[in-house]
Write a protein that holds these residues in place. Structure first.
Motif, PDB file in Angstrom:
ATOM      1  N   ARG A   1     -56.006   8.759 -14.323  1.00 40.95           N
ATOM      2  CA  ARG A   1     -55.599  10.145 -14.576  1.00 40.95           C
ATOM      3  C   ARG A   1     -55.517  10.856 -13.230  1.00 40.95           C
ATOM      4  NH1 ARG A   1     -56.078  11.837 -19.965  1.00 40.95           N
ATOM      5  NH2 ARG A   1     -57.163  10.349 -21.314  1.00 40.95           N
ATOM      6  N   GLY A   2     -54.354  11.442 -12.934  1.00 40.56           N
ATOM      7  CA  GLY A   2     -54.225  12.188 -11.699  1.00 40.56           C
ATOM      8  C   GLY A   2     -53.052  11.673 -10.881  1.00 40.56           C
ATOM      9  N   LEU A   3     -52.883  12.307  -9.852  1.00 42.38           N
ATOM     10  CA  LEU A   3     -53.703  13.270  -9.121  1.00 42.38           C
ATOM     11  C   LEU A   3     -53.195  14.683  -9.433  1.00 42.38           C
ATOM     12  CD1 LEU A   3     -53.572  11.224  -5.853  1.00 42.38           C
ATOM     13  CD2 LEU A   3     -55.679  11.722  -7.053  1.00 42.38           C
ATOM     14  N   HIS A   4     -54.062  15.545  -9.944  1.00 38.84           N
ATOM     15  CA  HIS A   4     -53.670  16.869 -10.422  1.00 38.84           C
ATOM     16  C   HIS A   4     -54.341  17.968  -9.606  1.00 38.84           C
ATOM     17  CE1 HIS A   4     -53.509  14.535 -14.441  1.00 38.84           C
ATOM     18  NE2 HIS A   4     -52.372  14.390 -13.792  1.00 38.84           N
ATOM     19  N   TYR A   5     -53.659  19.101  -9.522  1.00 42.37           N
ATOM     20  CA  TYR A   5     -54.208  20.271  -8.831  1.00 42.37           C
ATOM     21  C   TYR A   5     -53.564  21.524  -9.397  1.00 42.37           C
ATOM     22  CZ  TYR A   5     -49.821  20.017  -6.178  1.00 42.37           C
ATOM     23  OH  TYR A   5     -48.498  19.977  -5.827  1.00 42.37           O
ATOM     24  N   GLN A   6     -54.179  22.664  -9.137  1.00 48.89           N
ATOM     25  CA  GLN A   6     -53.617  23.968  -9.487  1.00 48.89           C
ATOM     26  C   GLN A   6     -53.077  24.572  -8.193  1.00 48.89           C
ATOM     27  OE1 GLN A   6     -53.838  23.696 -13.206  1.00 48.89           O
ATOM     28  NE2 GLN A   6     -53.894  25.858 -12.825  1.00 48.89           N
ATOM     29  N   ILE A   7     -51.955  25.263  -8.271  1.00 51.68           N
ATOM     30  CA  ILE A   7     -51.271  25.760  -7.072  1.00 51.68           C
ATOM     31  C   ILE A   7     -51.850  27.098  -6.606  1.00 51.68           C
ATOM     32  CG2 ILE A   7     -49.032  26.469  -6.127  1.00 51.68           C
ATOM     33  CD1 ILE A   7     -47.848  24.491  -8.362  1.00 51.68           C
ATOM     34  N   THR A   8     -51.874  28.089  -7.478  1.00 53.00           N
ATOM     35  CA  THR A   8     -52.416  29.407  -7.096  1.00 53.00           C
ATOM     36  C   THR A   8     -53.723  29.725  -7.811  1.00 53.00           C
ATOM     37  OG1 THR A   8     -51.036  30.524  -8.739  1.00 53.00           O
ATOM     38  CG2 THR A   8     -50.155  30.353  -6.514  1.00 53.00           C
ATOM     39  N   HIS A   9     -53.911  29.195  -8.996  1.00 50.81           N
ATOM     40  CA  HIS A   9     -55.164  29.372  -9.740  1.00 50.81           C
ATOM     41  C   HIS A   9     -56.052  28.159  -9.458  1.00 50.81           C
ATOM     42  CE1 HIS A   9     -52.192  31.793 -11.963  1.00 50.81           C
ATOM     43  NE2 HIS A   9     -53.209  32.632 -12.114  1.00 50.81           N
ATOM     44  N   VAL A  10     -56.384  27.976  -8.179  1.00 52.60           N
ATOM     45  CA  VAL A  10     -57.093  26.781  -7.731  1.00 52.60           C
ATOM     46  C   VAL A  10     -58.449  26.658  -8.424  1.00 52.60           C
ATOM     47  CG1 VAL A  10     -55.890  26.603  -5.527  1.00 52.60           C
ATOM     48  CG2 VAL A  10     -57.941  28.015  -5.691  1.00 52.60           C
ATOM     49  N   GLN A  11     -58.894  25.418  -8.595  1.00 54.61           N
ATOM     50  CA  GLN A  11     -60.139  25.142  -9.301  1.00 54.61           C
ATOM     51  C   GLN A  11     -61.047  24.250  -8.466  1.00 54.61           C
ATOM     52  OE1 GLN A  11     -58.342  23.105 -12.688  1.00 54.61           O
ATOM     53  NE2 GLN A  11     -59.030  24.752 -14.031  1.00 54.61           N
ATOM     54  N   ALA A  12     -62.291  24.686  -8.290  1.00 55.83           N
ATOM     55  CA  ALA A  12     -63.333  23.780  -7.812  1.00 55.83           C
ATOM     56  C   ALA A  12     -63.840  23.035  -9.039  1.00 55.83           C
ATOM     57  CB  ALA A  12     -64.458  24.554  -7.149  1.00 55.83           C
ATOM     58  N   LYS A  13     -64.249  21.779  -8.852  1.00 55.91           N
ATOM     59  CA  LYS A  13     -64.691  20.962  -9.982  1.00 55.91           C
ATOM     60  C   LYS A  13     -65.990  20.237  -9.650  1.00 55.91           C
ATOM     61  CE  LYS A  13     -59.980  20.129 -11.539  1.00 55.91           C
ATOM     62  NZ  LYS A  13     -58.880  19.173 -11.632  1.00 55.91           N
ATOM     63  N   LEU A  14     -66.805  20.073 -10.671  1.00 49.44           N
ATOM     64  CA  LEU A  14     -68.007  19.249 -10.599  1.00 49.44           C
ATOM     65  C   LEU A  14     -67.822  18.148 -11.636  1.00 49.44           C
ATOM     66  CD1 LEU A  14     -70.851  18.781  -9.443  1.00 49.44           C
ATOM     67  CD2 LEU A  14     -71.714  20.237 -11.296  1.00 49.44           C
ATOM     68  N   VAL A  15     -67.663  16.904 -11.178  1.00 51.44           N
ATOM     69  CA  VAL A  15     -67.253  15.785 -12.028  1.00 51.44           C
ATOM     70  C   VAL A  15     -68.409  14.805 -12.193  1.00 51.44           C
ATOM     71  CG1 VAL A  15     -65.561  13.927 -12.302  1.00 51.44           C
ATOM     72  CG2 VAL A  15     -64.917  16.025 -11.090  1.00 51.44           C
ATOM     73  N   GLN A  16     -68.572  14.306 -13.443  1.00 47.18           N
ATOM     74  CA  GLN A  16     -69.608  13.318 -13.720  1.00 47.18           C
ATOM     75  C   GLN A  16     -69.155  12.381 -14.829  1.00 47.18           C
ATOM     76  OE1 GLN A  16     -73.377  14.963 -14.955  1.00 47.18           O
ATOM     77  NE2 GLN A  16     -74.417  13.011 -14.727  1.00 47.18           N
ATOM     78  N   ALA A  17     -69.386  11.085 -14.652  1.00 52.89           N
ATOM     79  CA  ALA A  17     -69.157  10.102 -15.717  1.00 52.89           C
ATOM     80  C   ALA A  17     -70.443  10.033 -16.531  1.00 52.89           C
ATOM     81  CB  ALA A  17     -68.805   8.740 -15.139  1.00 52.89           C
ATOM     82  N   VAL A  18     -70.406  10.547 -17.750  1.00 49.00           N
ATOM     83  CA  VAL A  18     -71.606  10.530 -18.593  1.00 49.00           C
ATOM     84  C   VAL A  18     -71.712   9.241 -19.401  1.00 49.00           C
ATOM     85  CG1 VAL A  18     -71.841  13.037 -18.681  1.00 49.00           C
ATOM     86  CG2 VAL A  18     -70.492  11.866 -20.431  1.00 49.00           C
ATOM     87  N   GLN A  19     -70.614   8.501 -19.490  1.00 48.90           N
ATOM     88  CA  GLN A  19     -70.621   7.161 -20.081  1.00 48.90           C
ATOM     89  C   GLN A  19     -69.606   6.333 -19.316  1.00 48.90           C
ATOM     90  OE1 GLN A  19     -69.231   6.844 -24.133  1.00 48.90           O
ATOM     91  NE2 GLN A  19     -69.116   4.635 -24.014  1.00 48.90           N
ATOM     92  N   GLY A  20     -69.999   5.138 -18.918  1.00 49.06           N
ATOM     93  CA  GLY A  20     -69.080   4.243 -18.238  1.00 49.06           C
ATOM     94  C   GLY A  20     -69.077   4.423 -16.733  1.00 49.06           C
ATOM     95  N   ARG A  21     -68.000   3.928 -16.122  1.00 48.79           N
ATOM     96  CA  ARG A  21     -67.899   3.874 -14.658  1.00 48.79           C
ATOM     97  C   ARG A  21     -66.475   4.228 -14.256  1.00 48.79           C
ATOM     98  NH1 ARG A  21     -70.805   0.900 -10.697  1.00 48.79           N
ATOM     99  NH2 ARG A  21     -69.501  -0.029  -9.094  1.00 48.79           N
ATOM    100  N   ILE A  22     -66.349   5.128 -13.276  1.00 44.79           N
ATOM    101  CA  ILE A  22     -65.038   5.534 -12.770  1.00 44.79           C
ATOM    102  C   ILE A  22     -65.034   5.504 -11.247  1.00 44.79           C
ATOM    103  CG2 ILE A  22     -64.587   7.020 -14.770  1.00 44.79           C
ATOM    104  CD1 ILE A  22     -65.081   9.458 -12.851  1.00 44.79           C
ATOM    105  N   PHE A  23     -63.828   5.456 -10.695  1.00 42.54           N
ATOM    106  CA  PHE A  23     -63.619   5.700  -9.271  1.00 42.54           C
ATOM    107  C   PHE A  23     -62.959   7.071  -9.197  1.00 42.54           C
ATOM    108  CE2 PHE A  23     -61.053   5.194  -5.301  1.00 42.54           C
ATOM    109  CZ  PHE A  23     -62.122   5.066  -4.427  1.00 42.54           C
ATOM    110  N   ASP A  24     -63.665   8.043  -8.630  1.00 41.63           N
ATOM    111  CA  ASP A  24     -63.225   9.433  -8.586  1.00 41.63           C
ATOM    112  C   ASP A  24     -62.654   9.743  -7.209  1.00 41.63           C
ATOM    113  OD1 ASP A  24     -63.128  11.748 -10.296  1.00 41.63           O
ATOM    114  OD2 ASP A  24     -64.531  12.710  -8.933  1.00 41.63           O
ATOM    115  N   VAL A  25     -61.536  10.481  -7.173  1.00 42.11           N
ATOM    116  CA  VAL A  25     -60.807  10.711  -5.919  1.00 42.11           C
ATOM    117  C   VAL A  25     -60.471  12.189  -5.753  1.00 42.11           C
ATOM    118  CG1 VAL A  25     -58.597  10.265  -4.746  1.00 42.11           C
ATOM    119  CG2 VAL A  25     -59.811   8.395  -5.874  1.00 42.11           C
TER     120      VAL A  25
END
Length: 184
Positions: A58-82
């Motif tokens: 999933r990705g790579l996504h972003y907001q252009i003017t309504h920018v978002q800071a994010k706090l990301v966590q895998a609560v089940q399983g395993r991911i590679f986060d970028v």
């Protein structure tokens, strides 16, 4: 909690304190006072849950003017986060960093506003929760091609399952400047 810096200023790996015993575990996934004490004075306004199967990217996504800071966590399983810096004028523009997040380490990634975000699933299934400090604005979303050779993200899979939108994302060099967030 422990905080580890990454190769991109502002993108952080957070290791919350986890309390385990014979009943299971308890952890605070977010505490505004503790985050503020570490210089992360962010107020989250939206929580998201994503459930994906193995090899989904999933990705790579972003907001252009309504920018978002994010706090990301895998609560089940395993991911590679970028996270990819797509902020016009940033000294680290076009650079990326990534980390494995999983339900064993309980690590989180904090991604500052103005970065593109994506992840791929390395387990049979993954449930990913992330907090955002701004509300999602559908008409304000941008997509960066997950495999842009100029960015060079080293994804740990070669044949991901993608949405049509993510397959058709443009390369960073082809995104008009007015379709990128601004570095502040």
């Amino acid at each position: 909690m422990k905080i580890q810096e990454t190769s991109l200023p502002g993108v952080l790996i957070i290791e919350p304190s986890v309390f385990s015993d014979h009943r299971g575990l308890f952890m605070e996934t977010y505490h505004s006072g503790r985050f503020a004490a570490h210089g992360l004075d962010v107020k989250f306004v939206q929580d998201n849950l994503s459930i994906s199967g193995e090899n989904v990217l999933r990705g790579l996504h972003y907001q252009i003017t309504h920018v978002q800071a994010k706090l990301v966590q895998a609560v089940q399983g395993r991911i590679f986060d970028v996270a990819v810096d797509v902020r016009k004028g940033s000294p680290t523009f076009g650079q990326w960093t990534g980390a494995v997040l999983d339900d064993e380490s309980h690590r989180q990634m904090f991604i500052p506003a103005g970065f593109a975000h994506g992840f791929c699933v390395l387990s049979k299934e993954a449930r990913v929760c992330y907090k955002c400090d701004a509300l999602y604005a559908p008409g304000d979303e941008g997509t960066l091609l997950w495999s842009d050779p100029d960015v060079g993200v080293e994804w740990p899979l070669s044949d991901p399952i993608l949405s049509e939108k993510d397959q058709a994302g443009p390369r960073l060099k082809d995104i008009p400047p007015n379709r990128l967030p601004v570095y502040k």
